[in-house]
Design a protein around this motif. Structure first.
Motif, PDB file in Angstrom:
ATOM      1  N   TYR A 161      40.919  31.104 -11.790  1.00 23.44           N
ATOM      2  CA  TYR A 161      40.570  31.105 -10.373  1.00 23.44           C
ATOM      3  C   TYR A 161      40.263  32.524  -9.921  1.00 23.44           C
ATOM      4  O   TYR A 161      40.909  33.487 -10.353  1.00 23.44           O
ATOM      5  N   TYR A 209      38.552  32.638  -4.242  1.00 23.89           N
ATOM      6  CA  TYR A 209      39.113  31.285  -4.126  1.00 23.89           C
ATOM      7  C   TYR A 209      40.483  31.343  -3.459  1.00 23.89           C
ATOM      8  O   TYR A 209      40.780  30.578  -2.539  1.00 23.89           O
ATOM      9  N   ASN A 268      37.518  27.684 -10.745  1.00 23.18           N
ATOM     10  CA  ASN A 268      37.627  27.092  -9.395  1.00 23.18           C
ATOM     11  C   ASN A 268      37.137  25.651  -9.315  1.00 23.18           C
ATOM     12  O   ASN A 268      37.103  25.090  -8.226  1.00 23.18           O
ATOM     13  N   ASP A 311      34.890  25.040  -5.878  1.00 25.25           N
ATOM     14  CA  ASP A 311      35.441  25.580  -4.633  1.00 25.25           C
ATOM     15  C   ASP A 311      35.403  27.107  -4.660  1.00 25.25           C
ATOM     16  O   ASP A 311      36.098  27.741  -5.452  1.00 25.25           O
ATOM     17  N   ASN A 312      34.591  27.689  -3.773  1.00 23.69           N
ATOM     18  CA  ASN A 312      34.452  29.149  -3.716  1.00 23.69           C
ATOM     19  C   ASN A 312      35.070  29.756  -2.470  1.00 23.69           C
ATOM     20  O   ASN A 312      34.667  30.831  -2.022  1.00 23.69           O
ATOM     21  N   GLY A 313      36.039  29.064  -1.885  1.00 24.37           N
ATOM     22  CA  GLY A 313      36.755  29.620  -0.748  1.00 24.37           C
ATOM     23  C   GLY A 313      35.872  29.778   0.470  1.00 24.37           C
ATOM     24  O   GLY A 313      35.223  28.831   0.919  1.00 24.37           O
ATOM     25  N   SER A 346      30.454  26.432  -1.242  1.00 29.95           N
ATOM     26  CA  SER A 346      30.925  25.683  -2.394  1.00 29.95           C
ATOM     27  C   SER A 346      29.942  24.566  -2.710  1.00 29.95           C
ATOM     28  O   SER A 346      29.181  24.108  -1.853  1.00 29.95           O
TER      29      SER A 346
END
Length: 737
Positions: A342, A346, A433, A455-457, A461
């Protein structure tokens, strides 16, 4: 003259000698608090009596619950403040590591509201969790409570010098903790095996200190104590009748080796206090008031001895209340340890705040809860270190070694009938992620959902979703504006409905809580009717390509029985191309939105108000994408919506507006009685005129009972409408899928 000088010298020497004989140095009192889980509430009662007697504690040493009570006392709280803290804490939430729904992102919300059971899966073997709780709820609570001393790293520098004991689970050795981050030390000392996960400090994996040293008297004497007051709340050895559950057996195993050692420690204790807590267990948190009272009674039994220790100068010692100076944190930097699977973006995205922001402990709690909800980390700890006039947040994460999970769910409703959900989830399948998930629903109607999400925060995403929905049902709509029903003289027809959809989308979090996204969808829609076997059994069999965008916000504390929160959802979908089985297709768009608010006005009475609407943009839409109202308890697909008073899929048109008010009374925990009234106008081109503002054409009502269970809500509802001659009884069991 010489004689006078000699007389004065002799006088002052005598006076000095007399003063040394009569003025005694201040007694340094050490307090030793043993572990015992919920029985450690008795420590609070003892502290109350010590304060009443005017006794000032110079040093504190504790184990497990004794470390928690002792650590709070050492950080500045008095006994009555600690009493208030403990009596206001929800220990059910603490033991279950409760993560508020409102703090989770949309993916974690869906995960928690779909599966009844999730187990690690490795090499075709199903595992079990290492503990009931990771202790995150407790850690967040202790961090907030020790705000004033968050920068203290030497426990000798606390308002009262403090130490606690833990156990190295790998070596079996006792570990003395007298430095570091206070909240982390207290958590490690009280990490009861199987209830709470171990805590890693300085490379050591630590659990409850009661396993090796439940009464650190020698360690407190080494701090400099002249006189020891010890409070012992550990169990005596029980016979088989007293070993009724797993926690008592674990405590007994620990006590087997501690019992003989304890006899020697008692003899070294100047005032030994043993509260009568027989009958209480390590998880008897619901009986906290009674246990505190037992501590007071035990201390009062030796009150005369305690009173002799009081400092009578200046009116006696009074421990002041701890004053918390603010609840805000200026975050200068966020430091995350290096992770294999991760990225830092993230982690920061899950925290929900960035460096340079001023935040509250609630923001910290929500961020850590978000990380917990991902189930990607087996251990999560953090510290707050001084950086000028702000703080550096240092987050330490241990990735879960297992990346594969198998999950299960059950559901029954009147539309899809019975279904067993089996899910296989794989994390880090291709990239950092990412998460891949496959739901297969077996039962009366086979369905599936395949979901891949990167999921890229805070950054955009990416996701891909493939889904099949299918059911067979007698419904009150013919997807032909009622023409077929009129021709055949029927009120309903039987249909086989199949929706196969595939989406590719981008989404991100906006303003911390708002989810926005857009994407493309390919859909194959097939609708057949056995009722029409002799004429035209296939109503629809087309492929569609569309573009969509959406915006969502959800702060409800519970999806099915919310007590507070706000919900908003907006969606726009434009259908661009079709294989056009019916030769009716022209490009069109559908816009829809929903808004809801829930608020508890009395202790257990909640009002929820909802409003929703949808309409077609364009001159020509297709009836297969009409809004269809009716029924309750099913997971909606396309534009099928719930509506009390009418059977499943009874009212259809290309535009609608609906409002609903629900009154919910939680008669006792997780048991609900509710009443709902809903109203709607639904017809083609509804918003082209002002008719939608008139008196609602359709209305319905429902009374019901709901129970929150481990597999989701179990609900029984009776629904009726004054427009119809009969009512409907609906049963829905389990999370909707």
């Amino acid at each position: 003259m010489k004689q006078l000088v000699l007389f004065v010298l002799v006088f002052f020497m005598s006076l000095s000698s007399f003063s040394q004989e009569t003025v005694k140095p201040k007694l340094k009192i050490g307090l030793v608090l043993s572990g015992g889980g919920a029985k450690g509430f008795a420590h609070i009662g003892v502290l109350k009596v010590l304060e009443e007697a005017g006794v000032e504690v110079s040093y504190i040493g504790g184990t497990s619950m004794g470390a928690v009570v002792g650590g709070l006392y050492a950080s500045g709280y008095n006994a009555h403040q600690i009493d208030s803290i403990f009596t206001s804490t929800d220990f059910d939430e603490l033991l279950n590591d409760f993560v508020p729904r409102s703090s989770k992102n949309f993916y974690e919300k869906r995960n928690d509201e779909l599966y009844a059971l999730a187990l690690p899966f490795y090499k075709f073997k199903v595992g079990i969790p290492t503990s009931l709780s990771k202790g995150i709820y407790n850690y967040n609570l202790l961090t907030r409570l020790t705000h004033n001393v968050r920068h203290v790293r030497d426990f000798n520098q606390l308002p009262i010098p403090f130490l606690c004991m833990a156990t190295d689970i790998e070596t079996g050795e006792e570990v003395l903790i007298n430095e570091g981050f206070l909240a982390q030390a207290m958590l490690a000392s009280s990490a009861f095996p199987t209830l709470f996960s171990p805590v890693e400090i300085n490379g050591k994996l630590l659990v409850d200190g009661g396993v090796t040293n439940n009464y650190p008297i020698d360690e407190v004497r080494n701090l400099g104590a002249d006189y020891i007051i010890g409070v012992d709340v550990q169990d005596d050895l029980k016979d088989r009748k007293g070993l009724k559950d797993a926690t008592r057996i674990l405590v007994q195993i620990s006590n087997l080796q501690m019992n003989d050692r304890m006899l020697q420690k008692i003899s070294q204790t100047d005032i030994y206090i043993k509260p009568d807590i027989y009958g209480f267990g390590v998880i008897s948190f619901g009986e906290g008031k009674e246990i505190i009272k037992k501590g007071e009674e035990a201390a009062f039994s030796v009150y005369e001895k305690i009173k002799l220790l009081a400092d009578k100068s200046n009116g006696g010692y009074v421990k002041p209340r701890n004053k918390i100076f603010g609840d805000s944190l200026q975050i200068r930097n966020i430091n995350v340890n290096t992770l294999a699977n991760y990225t830092e973006s993230y982690v920061v995205g899950k925290l929900g705040f960035k460096p340079g922001q001023k935040i509250s402990y609630k923001d910290v709690r929500n961020g850590i809860d978000n990380l917990t909800a991902t189930q990607n980390f087996s251990f999560i700890t953090y510290t707050l270190d001084s950086n000028g006039d702000g703080d550096d947040l240092n987050v330490s994460l241990t990735e879960t070694s297992n990346k594969t999970f198998i999950k299960f769910g059950l559901h029954y409703d009147g539309l899809y009938k019975s279904g067993l959900l089996v899910n296989l989830t794989q994390k880090k399948s291709i990239f950092k992620n990412d998460i891949a998930s496959l739901d297969v629903i077996l039962g009366d109607n086979f369905r599936y959902t395949l979901d891949y999400y990167l999921d890229n925060g805070f950054h955009w995403s990416f996701g891909f979703k493939s889904k099949l929905n299918a059911f067979n049902k007698n419904v009150g709509t013919d997807f032909s504006e009622g023409q077929l029903l009129m021709e055949l003289g029927l009120k309903s027809i039987n249909i086989d409905f199949s929706d196969f959809s595939n989406q590719a989308y981008l989404q991100t979090v906006f303003l911390k809580k708002m989810l926005i996204g857009a994407g493309l969808e390919y859909k194959h829609l097939k609708i057949k009717s056995k009722t029409l076997e002799n004429t035209t059994p296939t109503l629809e069999n087309s492929d569609y390509l569309s573009a969509f965008g959406y915006m969502k916000y959800d702060s409800f504390d519970n999806k099915y029985f919310p007590k507070r929160g706000f919900y908003f959802s907006g969606d726009l979908q434009s259908y661009l191309f079709s294989s056009d089985y019916t030769n009716q297709f022209n490009r069109f768009s559908i816009a829809k939105g929903e808004i809801a608010i829930a608020k508890t006005f009395f202790r257990n009475v909640t009002v929820k108000i909802q409003s929703e609407a949808g309409f077609v943009i364009g001159n020509h839409s297709l009836p297969f994408f009409d809004f269809v109202l009716g029924g309750y308890g099913y997971n909606s697909v396309n534009n099928f919506r719930h509506f009390y008073g009418y059977d499943f899929l009874s009212l259809a048109a290309d535009s609608y507006i609906k409002g609903a008010v629900t009154l919910d009374y939680e008669i006792f925990k997780r048991n609900h009685l509710n009443f709902t009234a809903n109203y709607a106008n639904i017809e083609d081109n509804l918003f082209d005129t002002g008719e939608w503002l008139t008196h609602p054409k359709y209305n319905g009502y429902a009374v019901g009972y709901g129970l929150e269970t481990i597999i989701g809500p179990a609900e029984l509802k009776y629904s009726w409408s004054p427009e119809l001659s009969k009512g409907f009884t609906w049963i829905s069991v389990g999370f909707w899928f």
